[in-house]
Design an enzyme around this catalytic site. Structure first.
Site, short mmCIF file in Angstrom:
data_model
loop_
_atom_site.label_atom_id
_atom_site.label_comp_id
_atom_site.label_asym_id
_atom_site.label_seq_id
_atom_site.Cartn_x
_atom_site.Cartn_y
_atom_site.Cartn_z
N SER A 56 0.83 -1.20 0.00
CA SER A 56 0.00 0.00 0.00
C SER A 56 0.87 1.26 0.00
CB SER A 56 -0.97 -0.05 1.19
OG SER A 56 -2.00 0.89 1.05
N ASP A 116 -6.02 -3.11 -2.52
CA ASP A 116 -4.97 -2.78 -1.56
C ASP A 116 -4.26 -4.00 -0.97
OD1 ASP A 116 -3.98 -1.98 1.28
OD2 ASP A 116 -4.35 -0.08 0.25
#
Length: 279
Positions: A36, A159
């Site tokens: 991320s 993500d």
């Protein structure tokens, strides 16, 4: 030697301070693994592990505004949700990445780099170790509901924090025996029972991510030294800012993490603290 950079949205500013302290102490990675927001900071340092990059990342985070990543007022966000199923377009983030990361493939970076995203179709972690750098990082940052999934080939990715928020296990799997974990501070804070419905979701996610990190540490082979670097923040602060669009206090986070990590590295060099020795 590996740097592992975890996820955590705008809290990822802390990682810049940690990176600054590491490089200032002469610690250079042979491998960088990111999730991320950690994929953003990690990709930048893998492209050039230098004070110049630290300066660029500091300026990026210091000047970061809401419109740099998230666009539109409430009405536009509602319309986007109704039409596409997420709150924001990822075009601003893609433009930001293109302006701050090299236009290259992952395998061409001078320092070995990988980042992770969650494959929707396979319900599994996918590690990007080749291909266009920006698209891989964008996929790793595609926070569900906030940003759209990123399509690469025949798959859609979201993500990486969903599957591996602090990928220390991946770094060791790739051969690292000394690992520096750069996280956003949440694993240092005590958990308390939630008072509000939105806090319940945060606590549940935090339990899952901490359990994942603890189990990954327990599975590491003997002979691995792991340094979990300190953030240097107030542990009584909220786990996650509820205003995800807020970018206030980022410069302070960078400086706090740099000072705390520099002190940790000094203590480690003097033998006053020791890494987690596995086995």
């Amino acid at each position: 030697m590996a740097f592992v950079l975890g996820g955590g949205g705008v809290l990822g500013a802390s990682e810049v301070g940690m990176l600054a302290a590491l490089l200032d102490a002469g610690v250079r990675p042979d491998l960088v693994v990111g999730t991320s927001v950690g994929a953003i900071n990690g990709a930048a340092i893998a492209a050039e592990p230098s004070a110049t990059t630290i300066g660029q990342l500091t300026r990026l985070w210091s000047g970061l505004g809401v419109s740099d990543v998230f666009t539109g007022g409430p009405a536009k966000r509602v319309a986007t949700v109704m039409r596409h199923g997420h709150l924001h377009s990822n075009l601003p983030l893609r433009a930001l990445l293109r302006s701050h990361l090299p236009d290259t493939s992952i395998e061409e970076l001078p320092v070995r780099f990988q980042c992770v995203a969650a494959s929707i179709e396979r319900a599994a972690a996918h590690w990007f170790d080749r291909g266009p750098l920006v698209e891989a990082v964008l996929a790793s940052c595609a926070v569900p509901a906030l940003l759209p999934p990123v399509r690469i080939g025949d798959e859609h990715f979201i993500d990486g924090g969903i599957v591996d928020s602090n990928p220390v296990g991946r770094a060791v799997e790739l051969g690292a025996r000394t690992v520096y974990v750069l996280h956003v501070g949440r694993i240092e804070r005590p958990l308390r029972p939630p008072r509000w419905p939105w806090e319940a979701g945060l606590v549940a996610f935090e339990i899952a991510r901490r359990r994942g990190f603890t189990e990954a540490m327990a599975r590491l082979p003997a002979g691995v030294a792991v340094h979990v670097l300190p953030v240097g923040e107030d542990r009584s602060a909220p786990l996650v800012p509820l205003r995800y669009r807020s970018t206030g206090g980022l410069v302070r986070r960078i400086r706090q993490a740099e000072q705390a990590t520099a002190a940790y590295l000094e203590d480690a060099a003097a033998g006053r603290v020791r890494p987690v020795d596995v086995g």
